[in-house]
Every structure is written in C-alpha cells, then in structure tokens.
Design a protein around this motif. Structure first.
Motif, PDB file in Angstrom:
ATOM      1  N   TYR A 346       0.814  -1.213   0.000  1.00  0.00           N
ATOM      2  CA  TYR A 346       0.000   0.000   0.000  1.00  0.00           C
ATOM      3  C   TYR A 346       0.850   1.267   0.000  1.00  0.00           C
ATOM      4  CZ  TYR A 346      -3.757  -3.186   1.284  1.00  0.00           C
ATOM      5  OH  TYR A 346      -4.659  -4.225   1.295  1.00  0.00           O
ATOM      6  N   ALA A 347       0.374   2.243  -0.761  1.00  0.00           N
ATOM      7  CA  ALA A 347       0.900   3.608  -0.706  1.00  0.00           C
ATOM      8  C   ALA A 347      -0.266   4.503  -0.352  1.00  0.00           C
ATOM      9  CB  ALA A 347       1.516   4.016  -2.035  1.00  0.00           C
ATOM     10  N   TRP A 348      -0.073   5.387   0.619  1.00  0.00           N
ATOM     11  CA  TRP A 348      -1.140   6.254   1.136  1.00  0.00           C
ATOM     12  C   TRP A 348      -0.892   7.676   0.635  1.00  0.00           C
ATOM     13  CZ3 TRP A 348      -4.772   3.342   3.452  1.00  0.00           C
ATOM     14  CH2 TRP A 348      -4.383   2.078   3.904  1.00  0.00           C
ATOM     15  N   ALA A 349      -1.765   8.110  -0.275  1.00  0.00           N
ATOM     16  CA  ALA A 349      -1.543   9.377  -0.971  1.00  0.00           C
ATOM     17  C   ALA A 349      -2.464  10.481  -0.455  1.00  0.00           C
ATOM     18  CB  ALA A 349      -1.758   9.193  -2.474  1.00  0.00           C
ATOM     19  N   ASP A 350      -1.972  11.713  -0.521  1.00  0.00           N
ATOM     20  CA  ASP A 350      -2.756  12.886  -0.140  1.00  0.00           C
ATOM     21  C   ASP A 350      -4.099  12.843  -0.855  1.00  0.00           C
ATOM     22  OD1 ASP A 350      -3.840  15.359   0.333  1.00  0.00           O
ATOM     23  OD2 ASP A 350      -2.006  16.470  -0.078  1.00  0.00           O
ATOM     24  N   ASN A 351      -5.170  12.702  -0.087  1.00  0.00           N
ATOM     25  CA  ASN A 351      -6.489  12.473  -0.692  1.00  0.00           C
ATOM     26  C   ASN A 351      -7.115  13.703  -1.326  1.00  0.00           C
ATOM     27  OD1 ASN A 351      -7.197  13.909   1.597  1.00  0.00           O
ATOM     28  ND2 ASN A 351      -7.996  12.125   2.693  1.00  0.00           N
ATOM     29  N   GLU A 352      -6.414  14.828  -1.283  1.00  0.00           N
ATOM     30  CA  GLU A 352      -6.955  16.032  -1.913  1.00  0.00           C
ATOM     31  C   GLU A 352      -6.534  16.145  -3.387  1.00  0.00           C
ATOM     32  OE1 GLU A 352      -5.928  19.436   0.372  1.00  0.00           O
ATOM     33  OE2 GLU A 352      -6.949  18.739   2.192  1.00  0.00           O
ATOM     34  N   ALA A 353      -5.745  15.172  -3.873  1.00  0.00           N
ATOM     35  CA  ALA A 353      -5.251  15.228  -5.263  1.00  0.00           C
ATOM     36  C   ALA A 353      -5.743  14.005  -6.027  1.00  0.00           C
ATOM     37  CB  ALA A 353      -3.733  15.304  -5.274  1.00  0.00           C
ATOM     38  N   GLN A 354      -7.068  13.914  -6.215  1.00  0.00           N
ATOM     39  CA  GLN A 354      -7.659  12.716  -6.817  1.00  0.00           C
ATOM     40  C   GLN A 354      -7.219  12.499  -8.266  1.00  0.00           C
ATOM     41  OE1 GLN A 354      -9.451  10.250  -5.337  1.00  0.00           O
ATOM     42  NE2 GLN A 354      -8.905  11.337  -3.438  1.00  0.00           N
ATOM     43  N   THR A 355      -7.024  13.580  -9.017  1.00  0.00           N
ATOM     44  CA  THR A 355      -6.599  13.425 -10.409  1.00  0.00           C
ATOM     45  C   THR A 355      -5.216  12.789 -10.476  1.00  0.00           C
ATOM     46  OG1 THR A 355      -7.883  15.358 -11.098  1.00  0.00           O
ATOM     47  CG2 THR A 355      -6.127  14.624 -12.570  1.00  0.00           C
ATOM     48  N   LEU A 356      -4.305  13.269  -9.626  1.00  0.00           N
ATOM     49  CA  LEU A 356      -2.967  12.696  -9.584  1.00  0.00           C
ATOM     50  C   LEU A 356      -2.996  11.257  -9.084  1.00  0.00           C
ATOM     51  CD1 LEU A 356      -0.765  15.638  -8.260  1.00  0.00           C
ATOM     52  CD2 LEU A 356      -0.560  14.505 -10.463  1.00  0.00           C
ATOM     53  N   ILE A 357      -3.844  10.974  -8.116  1.00  0.00           N
ATOM     54  CA  ILE A 357      -3.946   9.615  -7.581  1.00  0.00           C
ATOM     55  C   ILE A 357      -4.413   8.650  -8.664  1.00  0.00           C
ATOM     56  CG2 ILE A 357      -5.258   8.137  -6.001  1.00  0.00           C
ATOM     57  CD1 ILE A 357      -5.151  10.386  -3.960  1.00  0.00           C
ATOM     58  N   ASN A 358      -5.437   9.040  -9.406  1.00  0.00           N
ATOM     59  CA  ASN A 358      -5.941   8.171 -10.477  1.00  0.00           C
ATOM     60  C   ASN A 358      -4.881   7.954 -11.552  1.00  0.00           C
ATOM     61  OD1 ASN A 358      -8.474   7.828  -9.303  1.00  0.00           O
ATOM     62  ND2 ASN A 358      -9.313   9.655 -10.272  1.00  0.00           N
TER      63      ASN A 358
END
Length: 460
Positions: A346-358
């Motif tokens: 798992y990598a836990w990413a800043d949830n305010e950057a959904q476009t980057l996460i996707n």
C-alpha cells in the motif's frame, strides 16, 4: 422480593474494585453539591473514573430521562465512558442496561433497581468536528459527562449547554489533560468559572480539582516510573501528561531528535523482522514539493523504521504529472530490489489530489507493480506528531542513514509562534513539512495500533 433485589445489587456493586485516595474522594463528594465539575491533570490520574462514578450515582435519582456522554469521537465516548476498562457506565449498571439506538442515536438504555425501574437513556456522541453539534441539536438532556473536553469543538460545547437548560437536575462533569494555557476551554469556561466562583457570581456550585499520576493510589511506583519513561522529558506531552502542567507549545517539536540525531539513525535493518512496508505520498502544492517516504513496521507495530525517501523539486504547475509517475515507479522498484515486494502492498496518498492519484494508479498498473494506491487517512496533525514523539521516547523509532529528507525534516520542525492559543506546526516554507506529511501519511492509518503497543492507550 425487595430484600432479594437489594442483596443482589450489593453483591454486584462489590465486583467493581473502586479504590480512591482522599483527594479523589473529596472531589467526588463535592460533585454532589455542584452543577459543574472539572477534573484536570496528568494521564493515569483516575480523573475519568471519578466522573463516571459521580455521574452514575446521580443517574440513579435524576428525574430527567435522557442524558449525554461525549468524547472527541463516538468510539472514544463508548470506550472511555461506556467501558472505562471495567469502571464505565455499562459496568456500573450491568444487568440493568443494554446498548442500542434511541431515535437514531447510539445509546446505553438503563432500567433496573438502581433507577427504580424507570428508563434512563445515555446518548453517546463524538464532538471534535465543527459539525458535531448537529447530532445533539433539538434534543433536551439532563446531565452531561464529557471526557477530553479540550478536544471537543467549541460549537459542540455551547450546544450541549443549551440542550441542558431545561433539565430538572442540571449537572456536568468534564475531564481533560492540560492544554495551552490560553486555550478557549480555559478562558471561556474553566478559568472563568473559577474567577466567578471566587467573586461569588457563579451560582449552582463549581467543583475543580487538579490531579497527577501520583494521586492515583491504584498505580504502583514501578508502573508510574514505567509510564513516565515512555515520554521524552523535553516534550510538551511530558510536561502536560506527566507533570500535569498547562504549557504553551513552542520551539523545536522533536527536540531530542534534533539534539541527539545519531541516536535514531541506523545503517541497516534485518529484513526478516519487517512485517509490512507502507509508503506515504504528499503531492506538491503552490510552494511545496512532491515527496515519497517508505516506512517499515517491525514485529507487528512494535517499531517503526524509515527505509527510504525521495523529494521532487518544483512546485505546483512546474512538475509534469508524468514526471511524478516515473519517479514514483522508480522509487517502488528501488524498494522491490531491497526488500520482499510482497511486503509493499500500500501507498497512502494525499487524498486532496484525486486526479494525480488516479493517474498514479494507472501508471503503476501499466508498470505491473503490485502496490495499491490508497487515499490516506488524515489523522489530526497533532495526533500524528504525538505518535511520532511516543515512538521516539519509547525507543521504537529509527531512520536509515540515507533518508536525508526525513532526518532534516524531523530536526527542523517547530511550533508556530504566531499561534498563542493552540498548538500549530509552522508551515510557511521554512521547514520541510512536505516530507513530514508523507512520513505521517505512511503510518496515520495505524495510529491506534501503534499507541496500543506502546501501552499508553486509553486514559481513565
């Protein structure tokens, strides 16, 4: 029949091993004549048990049907006040109560000989969010017991007072560990009540007591020493939680790390001891950098080791997302080469950057990486900071020497001197908060487990 009931009741009560020192006994006795009761002081001082016992005693005779029990979260309210390690409300009324719902609210429903077979409802509520007050709006309550009152949102406290105005028996119990001396809970309530009482303006009775761990006669000297040793003596948490002092947060946050950095640095780690590897991701903002931090949990959640880190220079709008994806893939492959890939799930990413996460998810999928990119759980910043401080104080935190970004970040983080009434970490670009966020995202989901292993979870 009544005699049999009385006998059973006495036997039931004796199974709760109450044992109070004189200071605690006097506080509990005074609460019978006071509308507002406040127990402040160190951890493990017994404050919550005092309040729960006093609350339950009054609950037996109150004519009000519905009452309120609150904490920072609903779960904490049920664990700390409901259970309280065997001393909670449900144990006081065991055999006469059940957990359930009352008009959609989590509640302990009580009916038995203690209440004269009249139904009494204790509604449990979380109170830390700005919207928490909505859960109690429109209701009317008799008595109110709150733990960690300084972690309640101000709007909830005001609403709870409003909701109890019409109570037949209006009684309130609060407990808290010391906070910033200029916190609103002191200036608007606790200290104000003290001043008004001294001047004769406060009606209804105000009962305040300060406790330390040394006032709790149920804890041995050996255990007290053990608890004290789990804190960094230079930290604000030691001064508040152990010494019971109201103190303002100022200066370097992780002072011992900054002064004795070599104590925390290691050159290698035995991979066989690593239980899992978690990665935190903080995407760059207007002035911040994109950072990755990988940590290893050792022997479950016993220890935390920082294994690797990386920082991408350039602020928002300057770094192509494709560059971020390539650098992250390279970072994960580096971890794969050093450690068992099955540990890196798992990598836990800043949830305010959904476009980057996707985009990052798609890039990892194309690169045939096993890692899952998840929205991080953003625990309150000060909870994340205090968890790191706990790990450091207990000798459970270390950093591999090559992790220069993490070492630099932990050495330079300071409290913001502009905030006089609350504890706020400075975030103006002069400290590396980007790496701090990525590090904290990597373990934030597991804070409760980390603290539980440290043996200081739950404060009664």
């Amino acid at each position: 029949m009544a005699s049999n009931r009385k006998t059973k009741l006495l036997k039931r009560k004796k199974t709760i091993p109450y044992n109070f020192g004189d200071k605690h006994k006097n506080y509990i006795k005074r609460s019978a004549d006071c509308m507002i009761n406040v127990a402040e002081g160190a951890v493990r001082a017994g404050k919550t048990v005092d309040n729960v016992l006093a609350f339950c005693h009054e609950l037996k005779s109150t004519k009000d049907k519905i009452h309120l029990a609150s904490a920072s979260t609903l779960g904490n309210a049920k664990i700390i006040l409901g259970d309280c390690n065997g001393f909670g409300i449900e144990h006081y009324f065991r055999g006469q109560c059940r957990w359930g719902k009352y008009k959609g609210n989590d509640a302990l429903i009580i009916r038995g000989p203690d209440t004269g077979y009249k139904e009494r409802i204790v509604i449990f509520s979380g109170a830390m969010l700005a919207s928490s007050y909505k859960s109690i709006r429109g209701n009317s309550y008799g008595m109110w017991i709150a733990t960690e009152i300084n972690l309640h949102h101000k709007s909830f406290v005001q609403e709870a007072f409003n909701r109890s105005i019409a109570a037949v028996k209006r009684k309130i119990w609060w407990d808290l560990n010391p906070d910033n001396p200029k916190s609103w809970i002191y200036t608007e309530y606790i200290d104000k009540y003290q001043q008004d009482t001294a001047s004769g303006k406060f009606l209804g009775g105000y009962n305040y007591e300060h406790f330390t761990i040394d006032d709790n006669i149920n804890i041995t000297d050996e255990r007290k020493a053990e608890v004290k040793s789990q804190y960094d003596p230079t930290s604000i948490w030691y001064k508040r939680d152990i010494l019971g002092l109201r103190i303002r947060a100022e200066g370097i946050i992780f002072q011992d790390f900054a002064n004795n950095t070599d104590k925390y640095i290691i050159d290698s780690i035995n991979e066989s001891e690593i239980t899992s590897i978690q990665v935190g991701i903080d995407f760059g903002g207007n002035k911040s950098k994109t950072t990755f931090v990988a940590v290893g949990f050792v022997q479950g959640f016993k220890n935390l080791v920082v294994l690797d880190d990386e920082k991408i220079e350039g602020t928002k709008g300057e770094v192509d997302p494709v560059v971020i994806y390539k650098r992250f893939i390279s970072f994960i492959r580096r971890l794969y080469n050093r450690y068992n890939p099955l540990l890196i799930k798992y990598a836990w990413a800043d949830n305010e950057a959904q476009t980057l996460i996707n985009g990052l998810r798609n890039a990892c999928r194309r690169a045939k990486l096993f890692i899952n990119i998840m929205d991080c759980y953003k625990a309150p910043v000060n909870d994340r900071i205090s968890t790191l401080a706990l790990l450091m104080a207990q000798g459970r935190f270390s950093v591999l020497r090559q992790c220069k970004n993490v070492i630099g970040s932990l050495s330079e983080q300071i409290w913001d001197p502009r905030h006089e009434t609350e504890d706020v970490r400075l975030d103006d670009g002069t400290c590396d908060i980007d790496t701090a966020d990525a590090l904290e995202y990597s373990f934030s989901k597991f804070i409760k487990a980390i603290v539980a292993v440290g043996g200081v979870n739950g404060e009664y």
